[in-house]
Motif scaffolding. Structure first.
Motif, PDB file in Angstrom:
ATOM      1  N   THR A   1       5.414  -4.816  -8.070  1.00 29.78           N
ATOM      2  CA  THR A   1       5.908  -5.590  -8.996  1.00 29.78           C
ATOM      3  C   THR A   1       4.527  -5.830  -9.908  1.00 29.78           C
ATOM      4  OG1 THR A   1       7.523  -6.659  -8.019  1.00 29.78           O
ATOM      5  CG2 THR A   1       6.020  -7.874  -9.720  1.00 29.78           C
ATOM      6  N   GLN A   2       3.402  -5.919  -9.329  1.00 32.96           N
ATOM      7  CA  GLN A   2       1.891  -5.550  -9.838  1.00 32.96           C
ATOM      8  C   GLN A   2       1.763  -4.097 -10.660  1.00 32.96           C
ATOM      9  OE1 GLN A   2      -0.466  -8.425 -10.239  1.00 32.96           O
ATOM     10  NE2 GLN A   2      -0.544  -6.765 -11.706  1.00 32.96           N
ATOM     11  N   LEU A   3       2.246  -3.388  -9.898  1.00 40.81           N
ATOM     12  CA  LEU A   3       1.679  -1.920 -10.584  1.00 40.81           C
ATOM     13  C   LEU A   3       2.208  -1.658 -12.230  1.00 40.81           C
ATOM     14  CD1 LEU A   3       1.460   0.458  -8.031  1.00 40.81           C
ATOM     15  CD2 LEU A   3       0.349   0.234  -9.662  1.00 40.81           C
ATOM     16  N   TYR A   4       3.597  -2.265 -12.278  1.00 39.59           N
ATOM     17  CA  TYR A   4       4.511  -2.891 -12.972  1.00 39.59           C
ATOM     18  C   TYR A   4       3.997  -3.437 -14.122  1.00 39.59           C
ATOM     19  CZ  TYR A   4       8.267   0.875 -11.865  1.00 39.59           C
ATOM     20  OH  TYR A   4       8.662   1.602 -10.282  1.00 39.59           O
ATOM     21  N   GLN A   5       3.666  -4.406 -13.951  1.00 35.32           N
ATOM     22  CA  GLN A   5       3.082  -5.026 -14.986  1.00 35.32           C
ATOM     23  C   GLN A   5       1.634  -4.512 -15.434  1.00 35.32           C
ATOM     24  OE1 GLN A   5       1.524  -8.787 -13.075  1.00 35.32           O
ATOM     25  NE2 GLN A   5       4.178  -9.342 -12.578  1.00 35.32           N
ATOM     26  N   TRP A   6       0.449  -4.155 -14.848  1.00 31.79           N
ATOM     27  CA  TRP A   6      -0.184  -3.137 -15.566  1.00 31.79           C
ATOM     28  C   TRP A   6       0.402  -1.939 -16.103  1.00 31.79           C
ATOM     29  CZ3 TRP A   6      -2.951  -3.619 -10.209  1.00 31.79           C
ATOM     30  CH2 TRP A   6      -3.590  -4.282  -9.838  1.00 31.79           C
TER      31      TRP A   6
ATOM     32  N   HIS B   1       0.679 -15.745 -14.726  1.00 33.05           N
ATOM     33  CA  HIS B   1       0.902 -15.050 -13.717  1.00 33.05           C
ATOM     34  C   HIS B   1       0.366 -16.362 -12.453  1.00 33.05           C
ATOM     35  CE1 HIS B   1       1.281 -11.486 -15.188  1.00 33.05           C
ATOM     36  NE2 HIS B   1       0.556 -11.126 -15.628  1.00 33.05           N
ATOM     37  N   GLY B   2      -0.082 -16.987 -12.720  1.00 32.88           N
ATOM     38  CA  GLY B   2      -0.337 -18.160 -11.344  1.00 32.88           C
ATOM     39  C   GLY B   2       0.880 -19.035 -11.747  1.00 32.88           C
ATOM     40  N   ARG B   3       1.458 -20.072 -10.841  1.00 32.61           N
ATOM     41  CA  ARG B   3       1.680 -21.330 -10.204  1.00 32.61           C
ATOM     42  C   ARG B   3       2.615 -21.855 -11.205  1.00 32.61           C
ATOM     43  NH1 ARG B   3       5.601 -22.345 -10.046  1.00 32.61           N
ATOM     44  NH2 ARG B   3       6.763 -24.012  -7.821  1.00 32.61           N
TER      45      ARG B   3
ATOM     46  N   LEU C   1      -9.707  -1.889  -4.588  1.00 27.36           N
ATOM     47  CA  LEU C   1      -9.500  -3.100  -3.643  1.00 27.36           C
ATOM     48  C   LEU C   1      -9.759  -2.768  -2.312  1.00 27.36           C
ATOM     49  CD1 LEU C   1      -6.703  -3.570  -2.644  1.00 27.36           C
ATOM     50  CD2 LEU C   1      -5.685  -1.341  -1.935  1.00 27.36           C
ATOM     51  N   VAL C   2     -11.072  -2.146  -1.689  1.00 23.46           N
ATOM     52  CA  VAL C   2     -11.674  -1.959  -0.710  1.00 23.46           C
ATOM     53  C   VAL C   2     -11.940  -3.612  -0.963  1.00 23.46           C
ATOM     54  CG1 VAL C   2     -12.766  -1.410   0.738  1.00 23.46           C
ATOM     55  CG2 VAL C   2     -11.245   0.080   0.371  1.00 23.46           C
ATOM     56  N   SER C   3     -12.778  -3.769  -1.498  1.00 23.03           N
ATOM     57  CA  SER C   3     -13.473  -5.260  -2.101  1.00 23.03           C
ATOM     58  C   SER C   3     -12.929  -6.461  -1.607  1.00 23.03           C
ATOM     59  CB  SER C   3     -14.749  -4.618  -3.199  1.00 23.03           C
ATOM     60  OG  SER C   3     -15.933  -3.107  -2.577  1.00 23.03           O
ATOM     61  N   SER C   4     -11.752  -6.556  -2.428  1.00 26.54           N
ATOM     62  CA  SER C   4     -10.737  -7.020  -2.629  1.00 26.54           C
ATOM     63  C   SER C   4     -10.428  -7.950  -1.068  1.00 26.54           C
ATOM     64  CB  SER C   4      -9.829  -6.982  -3.840  1.00 26.54           C
ATOM     65  OG  SER C   4     -10.470  -6.618  -5.302  1.00 26.54           O
ATOM     66  N   MET C   5      -9.496  -7.055  -0.181  1.00 27.31           N
ATOM     67  CA  MET C   5      -9.386  -6.853   0.874  1.00 27.31           C
ATOM     68  C   MET C   5     -10.133  -7.808   1.596  1.00 27.31           C
ATOM     69  SD  MET C   5      -6.875  -3.677   1.571  1.00 27.31           S
ATOM     70  CE  MET C   5      -7.752  -2.339   1.590  1.00 27.31           C
ATOM     71  N   ARG C   6     -11.755  -7.183   2.327  1.00 21.57           N
ATOM     72  CA  ARG C   6     -12.923  -7.836   2.755  1.00 21.57           C
ATOM     73  C   ARG C   6     -13.268  -9.274   2.037  1.00 21.57           C
ATOM     74  NH1 ARG C   6     -16.747  -2.172   2.993  1.00 21.57           N
ATOM     75  NH2 ARG C   6     -15.301  -1.180   4.613  1.00 21.57           N
ATOM     76  N   TYR C   7     -13.152  -9.102   1.173  1.00 20.21           N
ATOM     77  CA  TYR C   7     -13.396 -10.318   0.686  1.00 20.21           C
ATOM     78  C   TYR C   7     -12.636 -11.501   1.039  1.00 20.21           C
ATOM     79  CZ  TYR C   7     -14.516 -14.341  -2.951  1.00 20.21           C
ATOM     80  OH  TYR C   7     -14.826 -15.968  -2.784  1.00 20.21           O
TER      81      TYR C   7
ATOM     82  N   LEU D   1      -3.740  -9.713  -4.388  1.00 19.90           N
ATOM     83  CA  LEU D   1      -3.386  -9.565  -5.831  1.00 19.90           C
ATOM     84  C   LEU D   1      -2.846 -10.876  -6.376  1.00 19.90           C
ATOM     85  CD1 LEU D   1       0.318  -6.910  -4.298  1.00 19.90           C
ATOM     86  CD2 LEU D   1      -2.161  -6.897  -5.880  1.00 19.90           C
ATOM     87  N   GLY D   2      -2.569 -12.250  -5.611  1.00 22.53           N
ATOM     88  CA  GLY D   2      -3.168 -13.513  -6.183  1.00 22.53           C
ATOM     89  C   GLY D   2      -3.723 -13.846  -7.270  1.00 22.53           C
ATOM     90  N   GLU D   3      -5.022 -12.908  -6.351  1.00 19.33           N
ATOM     91  CA  GLU D   3      -5.959 -12.692  -6.961  1.00 19.33           C
ATOM     92  C   GLU D   3      -6.112 -12.221  -8.969  1.00 19.33           C
ATOM     93  OE1 GLU D   3     -11.327 -12.344  -6.064  1.00 19.33           O
ATOM     94  OE2 GLU D   3      -9.327 -10.794  -5.002  1.00 19.33           O
ATOM     95  N   MET D   4      -5.770 -10.651  -8.415  1.00 20.59           N
ATOM     96  CA  MET D   4      -5.290  -9.483  -9.103  1.00 20.59           C
ATOM     97  C   MET D   4      -4.630 -10.318 -10.549  1.00 20.59           C
ATOM     98  SD  MET D   4      -6.628  -6.784  -8.121  1.00 20.59           S
ATOM     99  CE  MET D   4      -7.097  -5.648  -6.580  1.00 20.59           C
TER     100      MET D   4
END
Length: 978
Positions: free
Chosen positions: A66-71, A140-142, A24-30, A13-16
């Protein structure tokens, strides 16, 4: 195991974050390649398991919510053309995540698609810039002040949906400001309309955060006219936006102006870990502090000078802009203070034309508005002149007003380019979840008969207690109000002891507001002190009163409205908490605080930030606008006002009441009469305000819809949407209500009910004569009408006499009707003329309904008709005369509702037919004039009506309003009859 899963999803989620959803699956594996042992969790099946067992994965579910609502809330993403907050948008999200239907359903179960409506915006066209470049601002960064503010709200237990809603609302504001780095300067002016004490500060804090992230480098917050409101706003911004490091700037903790503030000591102020500039972004320099307003700066005005990384480039160039520190000041609307600021700005070396400035005007309808009509030889009011000077000398300044009572602002002359008229946009915030507002104290359009109202179905019965004063003696009501304050305090301590935890209720207050005069406060203090010290709260007489009040009031209301919070089974269970409650209020021998000058704040007496306050507050102007009275539970209100805005701002009982909503009571002045006194009813005045405010917001909501890509109205065309009645209580002071006139309002399928009927006997007789031919055609026997709702909800019924009359004949009647304020009905009449001429309405169902089964009747012409007894709410205006359930029948006949399921109602439904409800009204003063045969002098009868045009009668084009412009120096949009 769960910790590895959580860490994996944090990285995904930090990356997205701040970008589009990705597979999702590709991001999780990465991400799993860099986390030892995380690979088994990088599957969609494992993600589904986590969503199934929510109790074991609360943190993970919260992150995804939180992320879903942002989208969901993002207003103009490049990755989806679906509208925000819709199933279509969520479907696009799931499609881009590459998840299957089962996973998508689990996500929706844990994060339902937000139902909150979008902000309502009336505005001109603007050049999109914010969303296209928002990623540069590290939203959405630090880094980034918005991101830190968003995280702080989450820590304060804001729901992800509420944070996302704030994100969307603040985006809607910031995107309409000018691009701070644009080569060409543009000065945008807007207005944000909220509700009284509903979180407007949270909105403008978010706007400031996003604005400084985007490049605005000077932020001026104009915070009311009083020191205590300025200090409250300064602290809020310092605590939630500026942060500890920017406040200290290397100084010791004990050097902070907040060194004695409990929240500072407990480290509840926002912290970045180090100065933002050290971390690669930029600092905020405060030019005002909690205790000190803006003062003239010394040493070459250094504090206002802006550093440039590339001196040859202007400050607004991105090379310079995003490395320069921002400046923030919170100032009173005070001529001396603002004159200092204008003088200092003229001294700095940085060209003023290069500085992107954001001016936030809190309570913008107070002091900021020029109350003199601008002519070549006229002078502005002092505060308005100072703001005008700022806007004139700062070409990149953006002006943003905030208010809950916008009427003064929208009546500003838009042709005055140096004034604060919101020429670019007006944004109406939605009522937030959990907010207790004006409508929560009234039964607007209640469908329950008055005799059947209970604490559960009636807001008035639950929360409102009458103060009827005779011979200036309100002692009985005052004693009852103070007793309720003590009982509510005991209930709060009881709830802390039964699940909420110690200290849940930091503050507990009662507000007594009768006057703005210091002398009156002195007398009131003596009366309330006498009530308190003679109350005998530790003795038998005091306990007897509290027991009776608990049994007859608190127990019943809380049983119906406690929302799951603890309620004692009997007074004896609450009795042990009475003593601690009395001690918290008066244990220091000072149960009452008078707030009518700066002294009260300087001594800390009314400072909610520095200590818990369980007190009775006596105040006037200083507690009637902007300032939040924390923990307010009991209000004792008897002060009158000259207009809607002033009275609404006195409604301090509005706000968020978590954990004690059922305990809130409003003791309010009702009809007062006697020698030399004028009859008034404050409660009815507030009810009228509720209806006018709701009507205004509904108008804005309707007209915010674009037609063929163009706005239906611009802010310059908003004034006529404000109530144009001729009331005892106008929207705002008369010298602010000018410049535009509404010519036509189109209302297909919408209920319209004029109320400004004449008072002269000759005019009333004329109206009866006009309607008489129609009345003579009414049926001799009533018909039973009904509407059965498709969802099975309780249906609506009406018994009424009826007739069907051609559109031409009805128009002739309506054109001849006389009014006390003709302008009120004129825009509706213009619409009715057009749809009659165009054939959009061919006839009308005229219904004369009975108010109830036992309603008396009148003889008019050849018919005996039901009689309606009504009082003019605001001379000469009636309130809404019709019943909501009667209007339902009319809506169906006009085609605005689907099939009623009732044969009588359906027999009246045809294409191009409208509906009229006719109400023969006899006012109380004329009831004795009714003759034995049921007739009455027509000069004592008001024939009132409401109508619904056919839902298909849109008019000549798709626009719903038509205006004409008037000369603001010669004509008023609000025309009063003599």
């Amino acid at each position: 195991m769960n910790s590895l899963r959580l860490l994996l999803h944090q990285e995904v989620l930090g990356e997205m974050a701040g970008t589009r959803p990705r597979n999702l699956v590709s991001s999780m594996r990465y991400q799993a390649e860099d986390i030892d042992g995380a690979l088994p969790f990088a599957t969609e099946e494992d993600f589904r398991d986590a969503l199934l067992f929510v109790s074991d994965n609360l943190a993970l579910v919260e992150m995804w919510r939180t992320q879903l609502y942002q989208w969901d809330f993002e207003s103009a993403p490049t990755w989806s053309d679906a509208e925000p907050r819709t199933p279509e948008r969520r479907a696009h999200i799931c499609l881009r995540l590459g998840i299957d239907l089962a996973t998508a359903k689990l996500l929706e179960a844990n994060a339902p698609i937000p139902a909150l409506p979008k902000p309502v915006v009336i505005g001109t066209r603007f050049e999109p810039w914010y969303h296209a470049r928002s990623l540069r601002f590290s939203r959405h960064g630090r880094e980034g002040y918005w991101n830190n503010y968003r995280l702080l709200l989450a820590r304060k237990h804001w729901s992800p949906e509420a944070v996302a809603d704030l994100d969307a609302a603040t985006d809607a504001v910031v995107e309409r400001l000018a691009d701070p780095s644009a080569p060409t300067a543009y000065q945008s002016k807007g207005l944000v309309v909220g509700y009284v004490q509903s979180g407007k500060t949270a909105n403008f804090t978010g706007v400031v955060a996003k604005a400084v992230d985007a490049g605005y480098r000077l932020v001026i917050v104009l915070s009311g006219t009083l020191n205590l409101l300025r200090a409250q706003t300064q602290r809020r911004l310092d605590m939630e936006l500026v942060g500890r490091e920017n406040i200290l700037r290397g100084a010791a903790e004990h050097d902070s102006d907040y060194r004695d503030d409990p929240a500072w000591i407990e480290r509840r102020f926002l912290s970045f870990g180090d100065l933002p500039s050290v971390q690669g972004w930029f600092d905020i320099h405060r030019l005002t502090t909690r205790d000190n307003d803006y003062r003239s700066l010394q040493q070459g005005i250094y504090a206002l000078e802006f550093e440039k990384r590339e001196p040859a480039l202007p400050l607004y160039d991105p090379v310079n802009l995003h490395r320069a520190a921002a400046r923030l000041m919170v100032v009173k609307k005070n001529k001396t203070v603002l004159t200092r600021l204008v003088k200092d700005l003229r001294k700095i070396k940085t060209p003023l034309s290069e500085i992107p400035v954001l001016i936030i005007d809190d309570e913008s309808d107070e002091a900021s508005v020029n109350t003199t009509r601008v002519k070549p030889d006229s002078e502005r009011t002092a505060i308005n002149q100072s703001i005008s000077d700022l806007l004139t000398m700062l070409p990149r300044a953006q002006y943003l007003g905030y208010t809950a009572t916008p009427y003064a602002n929208v009546f500003i002359d838009p042709s005055d380019t140096a004034d604060v008229f919101p020429k670019d946009f007006l944004l109406s915030l939605e009522r937030p979840h959990g907010y207790m507002g004006a409508t929560d104290f009234h039964d607007i359009d209640a469908t329950v008969a008055e005799s059947e109202r209970t604490y559960a179905n009636s807001n008035e019965k639950a929360h409102v207690r009458d103060v009827v004063v005779t011979d200036s003696d309100d002692t009985a009501a005052l004693i009852s109000a103070v007793d309720m304050f003590v009982l509510a305090a005991a209930m709060k301590i009881y709830r802390e002891d039964h699940g909420l935890g110690d200290g849940f209720f930091t503050h507990h207050t009662m507000l007594i507001h009768e006057s703005s005069f210091v002398a009156d406060h002195r007398e009131l203090l003596a009366r309330v002190s006498e009530v308190w010290w003679n109350a005998d709260y530790s003795g038998p007489s005091g306990h007897a009163r509290l027991r009776e009040l608990f049994d007859t009031d608190v127990a019943a209301v809380s049983a119906a409205r406690a929302e799951g919070y603890a309620v004692p089974a009997a007074f004896d269970e609450l009795r042990p908490y009475i003593g601690p409650a009395v001690f918290r209020i008066g244990g220091d021998q000072n149960p009452i605080i008078v707030v009518n000058g700066d002294t009260a704040l300087e001594t800390g007496a009314a400072d909610f930030d520095r200590r818990p306050i369980w007190k009775i507050l006596i105040g006037g102007q200083k507690l009637s606008r902007g300032f939040t009275v924390e923990g307010l539970t009991v209000s004792y209100f008897r002060r009158r006002a000259g207009n809607m805005s002033a009275l609404m701002q006195m409604g301090r009982w509005f706000g968020f009441r978590r954990g004690y909503r059922d305990l809130v009571r409003l003791y309010i002045g009702r009809e007062e009469s006697g020698p030399g006194k004028r009859t008034f009813d404050l409660y009815q005045m507030f009810e009228a305000i509720c209806q006018d405010e709701d009507a205004f917001r509904q108008e804005l909501r309707q007209y915010a819809t674009m037609v063929d890509g163009e706005p239906q109205v611009t802010p310059a065309q908003v004034p006529p949407l404000v109530s144009q009645h001729l009331p005892l209580l106008p929207p705002t002071s008369k010298n602010k209500m000018y410049n535009a006139r509404l010519v036509e309002v189109r209302s297909p399928g919408r209920w319209r009910e004029p109320t400004a009927y004449p008072t002269l006997a000759a005019d009333l007789r004329h109206n009866v004569d006009a309607w008489l031919p129609i009345i003579d055609e009414l049926s001799t026997e009533p018909l039973e009408f009904a509407y059965h709702f498709p969802d099975g909800a309780a249906g609506h019924e009406m018994t009424a006499l009826h007739a069907t009359v051609s559109a031409d004949r009805i128009l002739a009647v309506l054109e001849s009707v006389r009014w006390r304020a003709e302008r009120q009905f004129a825009p509706d009449l213009e619409y009715l003329r057009s749809i009659t001429a165009d054939g959009d309405v061919t006839d009308w169902a005229v219904l004369c309904p009975c108010p109830n089964r036992s309603a008396p009747h009148l003889s008019i012409g050849s018919r005996t008709v039901p009689r309606w007894d009504r009082t003019r709410r605001r001379d000469p205006l009636f309130g809404a005369i019709s019943y909501n359930w009667h209007r339902t029948i009319a809506r169906r006949i006009a085609g605005a509702l689907p099939d009623s399921g009732d044969p009588h109602t359906e027999s009246f439904r045809t294409a191009r037919r409208g509906a009229i409800l006719l109400h023969p009204v006899v006012e109380p003063a004329h009831l004795t004039d009714i003759r034995p045969d049921g007739s009455i002098d027509p000069g004592h009868l008001a024939l009132t009506f409401g109508f619904i045009a056919p839902s298909t009668a849109i008019g000549r084009d798709s626009r719903v309003v038509r205006f004409e412009t008037t000369d603001s120096s010669t004509e008023s949009a609000i025309v009063e009859a003599e």
